[in-house]
Motif scaffolding. Structure first.
Motif, PDB file in Angstrom:
ATOM      1  N   PRO A   1      76.480  42.071 102.070  1.00 51.79           N
ATOM      2  CA  PRO A   1      75.041  43.014 102.182  1.00 51.79           C
ATOM      3  C   PRO A   1      75.196  44.428 101.755  1.00 51.79           C
ATOM      4  CG  PRO A   1      75.244  41.144 104.310  1.00 51.79           C
ATOM      5  CD  PRO A   1      76.686  41.442 102.873  1.00 51.79           C
ATOM      6  N   ILE A   2      74.925  45.352 101.123  1.00 52.56           N
ATOM      7  CA  ILE A   2      75.042  46.241 101.146  1.00 52.56           C
ATOM      8  C   ILE A   2      75.733  47.044  99.828  1.00 52.56           C
ATOM      9  CG2 ILE A   2      75.137  48.574 101.928  1.00 52.56           C
ATOM     10  CD1 ILE A   2      74.028  47.677 104.314  1.00 52.56           C
ATOM     11  N   VAL A   3      76.779  45.884 100.330  1.00 54.38           N
ATOM     12  CA  VAL A   3      77.870  46.392  98.740  1.00 54.38           C
ATOM     13  C   VAL A   3      77.637  45.223  97.485  1.00 54.38           C
ATOM     14  CG1 VAL A   3      80.203  46.697  98.252  1.00 54.38           C
ATOM     15  CG2 VAL A   3      79.695  46.912 100.420  1.00 54.38           C
ATOM     16  N   VAL A   4      77.345  44.179  97.475  1.00 54.91           N
ATOM     17  CA  VAL A   4      76.541  43.466  97.113  1.00 54.91           C
ATOM     18  C   VAL A   4      75.163  44.009  97.202  1.00 54.91           C
ATOM     19  CG1 VAL A   4      76.246  41.000  95.579  1.00 54.91           C
ATOM     20  CG2 VAL A   4      78.521  42.415  96.305  1.00 54.91           C
ATOM     21  N   PRO A   5      74.207  44.015  96.647  1.00 52.30           N
ATOM     22  CA  PRO A   5      72.860  44.340  97.540  1.00 52.30           C
ATOM     23  C   PRO A   5      71.835  43.107  97.278  1.00 52.30           C
ATOM     24  CG  PRO A   5      73.559  45.806  94.782  1.00 52.30           C
ATOM     25  CD  PRO A   5      74.123  45.288  95.604  1.00 52.30           C
ATOM     26  N   CYS A   6      71.792  42.494  98.327  1.00 51.31           N
ATOM     27  CA  CYS A   6      71.501  41.418  97.571  1.00 51.31           C
ATOM     28  C   CYS A   6      69.760  41.323  98.293  1.00 51.31           C
ATOM     29  CB  CYS A   6      71.995  39.894  98.812  1.00 51.31           C
ATOM     30  SG  CYS A   6      72.371  40.271 100.370  1.00 51.31           S
ATOM     31  N   HIS A   7      69.468  43.069  99.064  1.00 49.40           N
ATOM     32  CA  HIS A   7      67.822  43.191  99.228  1.00 49.40           C
ATOM     33  C   HIS A   7      67.153  43.314  98.273  1.00 49.40           C
ATOM     34  CE1 HIS A   7      70.873  46.398  99.368  1.00 49.40           C
ATOM     35  NE2 HIS A   7      69.107  47.089  99.407  1.00 49.40           N
ATOM     36  N   ARG A   8      68.309  42.952  96.984  1.00 47.95           N
ATOM     37  CA  ARG A   8      67.292  44.023  95.731  1.00 47.95           C
ATOM     38  C   ARG A   8      66.780  42.915  94.158  1.00 47.95           C
ATOM     39  NH1 ARG A   8      71.791  48.824  94.340  1.00 47.95           N
ATOM     40  NH2 ARG A   8      71.684  49.302  95.953  1.00 47.95           N
ATOM     41  N   VAL A   9      67.098  41.731  95.318  1.00 50.53           N
ATOM     42  CA  VAL A   9      67.298  40.285  94.505  1.00 50.53           C
ATOM     43  C   VAL A   9      65.615  39.846  95.445  1.00 50.53           C
ATOM     44  CG1 VAL A   9      67.421  38.139  93.697  1.00 50.53           C
ATOM     45  CG2 VAL A   9      69.009  40.475  93.872  1.00 50.53           C
ATOM     46  N   VAL A  10      64.222  39.733  94.782  1.00 50.11           N
ATOM     47  CA  VAL A  10      63.346  39.049  95.520  1.00 50.11           C
ATOM     48  C   VAL A  10      63.002  38.291  94.809  1.00 50.11           C
ATOM     49  CG1 VAL A  10      62.466  41.509  95.993  1.00 50.11           C
ATOM     50  CG2 VAL A  10      61.584  40.941  93.909  1.00 50.11           C
ATOM     51  N   ALA A  11      61.925  37.109  95.159  1.00 49.28           N
ATOM     52  CA  ALA A  11      61.601  36.311  94.409  1.00 49.28           C
ATOM     53  C   ALA A  11      60.528  36.968  93.389  1.00 49.28           C
ATOM     54  CB  ALA A  11      60.294  35.107  95.666  1.00 49.28           C
ATOM     55  N   LYS A  12      59.725  35.535  92.541  1.00 51.72           N
ATOM     56  CA  LYS A  12      58.907  35.920  91.333  1.00 51.72           C
ATOM     57  C   LYS A  12      57.257  35.986  92.510  1.00 51.72           C
ATOM     58  CE  LYS A  12      57.835  33.178  88.729  1.00 51.72           C
ATOM     59  NZ  LYS A  12      58.004  32.031  87.902  1.00 51.72           N
ATOM     60  N   THR A  13      56.905  35.914  93.273  1.00 50.97           N
ATOM     61  CA  THR A  13      55.964  35.836  94.419  1.00 50.97           C
ATOM     62  C   THR A  13      56.256  36.666  95.505  1.00 50.97           C
ATOM     63  OG1 THR A  13      56.232  33.907  95.339  1.00 50.97           O
ATOM     64  CG2 THR A  13      55.487  34.085  93.176  1.00 50.97           C
ATOM     65  N   GLY A  14      56.857  37.330  96.186  1.00 49.58           N
ATOM     66  CA  GLY A  14      57.332  37.724  97.264  1.00 49.58           C
ATOM     67  C   GLY A  14      58.107  38.369  97.381  1.00 49.58           C
ATOM     68  N   ILE A  15      58.798  38.592  98.714  1.00 48.79           N
ATOM     69  CA  ILE A  15      59.972  39.236  98.554  1.00 48.79           C
ATOM     70  C   ILE A  15      60.974  38.472  99.046  1.00 48.79           C
ATOM     71  CG2 ILE A  15      59.586  39.601 101.486  1.00 48.79           C
ATOM     72  CD1 ILE A  15      60.993  42.871  99.996  1.00 48.79           C
ATOM     73  N   GLY A  16      60.997  37.498  99.358  1.00 49.04           N
ATOM     74  CA  GLY A  16      62.073  36.707  99.628  1.00 49.04           C
ATOM     75  C   GLY A  16      62.870  36.150 100.840  1.00 49.04           C
ATOM     76  N   GLY A  17      63.480  35.933 100.866  1.00 49.20           N
ATOM     77  CA  GLY A  17      64.506  35.417 102.218  1.00 49.20           C
ATOM     78  C   GLY A  17      65.504  36.380 101.857  1.00 49.20           C
ATOM     79  N   PHE A  18      65.862  36.848 103.476  1.00 48.61           N
ATOM     80  CA  PHE A  18      66.703  37.612 104.338  1.00 48.61           C
ATOM     81  C   PHE A  18      67.609  37.618 105.866  1.00 48.61           C
ATOM     82  CE2 PHE A  18      69.153  41.715 104.538  1.00 48.61           C
ATOM     83  CZ  PHE A  18      70.158  41.740 103.959  1.00 48.61           C
ATOM     84  N   THR A  19      69.266  37.310 105.836  1.00 52.14           N
ATOM     85  CA  THR A  19      69.012  36.705 106.943  1.00 52.14           C
ATOM     86  C   THR A  19      69.738  37.909 107.584  1.00 52.14           C
ATOM     87  OG1 THR A  19      70.403  34.592 105.983  1.00 52.14           O
ATOM     88  CG2 THR A  19      71.248  35.649 108.003  1.00 52.14           C
ATOM     89  N   PRO A  20      69.507  38.635 108.958  1.00 49.50           N
ATOM     90  CA  PRO A  20      69.324  37.456 110.028  1.00 49.50           C
ATOM     91  C   PRO A  20      67.516  38.166 110.106  1.00 49.50           C
ATOM     92  CG  PRO A  20      69.484  39.752 111.058  1.00 49.50           C
ATOM     93  CD  PRO A  20      69.797  39.490 109.433  1.00 49.50           C
ATOM     94  N   ASP A  21      66.784  38.999 109.309  1.00 49.09           N
ATOM     95  CA  ASP A  21      65.312  38.846 109.621  1.00 49.09           C
ATOM     96  C   ASP A  21      64.909  39.810 107.857  1.00 49.09           C
ATOM     97  OD1 ASP A  21      63.106  40.003 110.178  1.00 49.09           O
ATOM     98  OD2 ASP A  21      63.599  40.933 111.995  1.00 49.09           O
ATOM     99  N   PRO A  22      63.790  39.053 107.237  1.00 51.98           N
ATOM    100  CA  PRO A  22      63.239  40.073 106.099  1.00 51.98           C
ATOM    101  C   PRO A  22      62.644  41.047 106.001  1.00 51.98           C
ATOM    102  CG  PRO A  22      62.637  37.524 105.971  1.00 51.98           C
ATOM    103  CD  PRO A  22      63.770  37.960 107.702  1.00 51.98           C
ATOM    104  N   ALA A  23      62.784  41.481 107.608  1.00 55.76           N
ATOM    105  CA  ALA A  23      61.797  42.964 107.788  1.00 55.76           C
ATOM    106  C   ALA A  23      63.244  43.833 106.974  1.00 55.76           C
ATOM    107  CB  ALA A  23      61.364  43.167 109.299  1.00 55.76           C
ATOM    108  N   ILE A  24      64.549  43.740 107.645  1.00 53.32           N
ATOM    109  CA  ILE A  24      65.519  44.413 107.250  1.00 53.32           C
ATOM    110  C   ILE A  24      65.814  44.659 105.403  1.00 53.32           C
ATOM    111  CG2 ILE A  24      68.048  44.855 107.004  1.00 53.32           C
ATOM    112  CD1 ILE A  24      68.222  42.715 109.854  1.00 53.32           C
ATOM    113  N   LYS A  25      65.429  43.164 104.802  1.00 59.85           N
ATOM    114  CA  LYS A  25      65.475  43.563 103.143  1.00 59.85           C
ATOM    115  C   LYS A  25      64.108  44.524 102.940  1.00 59.85           C
ATOM    116  CE  LYS A  25      64.734  40.626  99.466  1.00 59.85           C
ATOM    117  NZ  LYS A  25      64.748  38.910  99.062  1.00 59.85           N
TER     118      LYS A  25
END
Length: 147
Positions: A109-133
């Motif tokens: 993560p960060i290098v492959v910025p998975c935090h930029r991928v979101v659900a159609k209806t919201g933020i989506g998940g992120f490990t270990p905490d969606p607040a990081i996303k």
């Protein structure tokens, strides 16, 4: 040359990085730090400063697997912007669930910025905490607004 490990801060979290030259093997978020160096671009990024993460390679993007194609598509999402799981699935020719599985297994993560991928209806998940996303996206949007 040996694989180097170290960490830097991002808010309340430590970002652990295992890397060699411009190749990143692993990135993870942890509550405790790890002594050692971190690539300069990741240090800048975590400090909220302009950073060119495209100068770093990820072990996840090599090869012809569906996950590698997903990771390459995610790297194309500009900083401060988002795409949905469905958007990435359409670009790669797979299902949104496959994109979600790839994001959950992203070793860098960060290098492959998975935090930029979101659900159609919201933020989506992120490990270990969606607040990081949410914090990563907010930081990128602030930086983008300054440029």
């Amino acid at each position: 040359m040996a694989v180097l490990t170290g960490s830097c801060r991002f808010g309340l979290w430590h970002v652990h990085v295992a890397w060699q030259d411009d190749l990143v093997y692993r990135v993870r978020f942890a509550r405790t730090g790890l002594e050692g160096p971190v690539p300069e671009e990741i240090l800048l990024y975590c400090a909220g400063r302009r950073a060119d993460l495209s100068s770093l390679r990820s072990v996840a993007t090599g090869g012809g697997s569906t996950f590698a194609a997903i990771y390459r598509a995610v790297r194309d999402i500009p900083s401060g912007e988002t795409a949905t799981y469905g958007d990435i699935a359409q670009r790669v020719g797979t299902a949104p669930r496959a994109v979600g599985s790839a994001m959950a297994k992203n070793p860098t993560p960060i290098v492959v910025p998975c935090h930029r991928v979101v659900a159609k209806t919201g933020i989506g998940g992120f490990t270990p905490d969606p607040a990081i996303k949410e914090a990563l996206l907010a930081m990128e949007r602030r930086e983008k607004g300054r440029s």
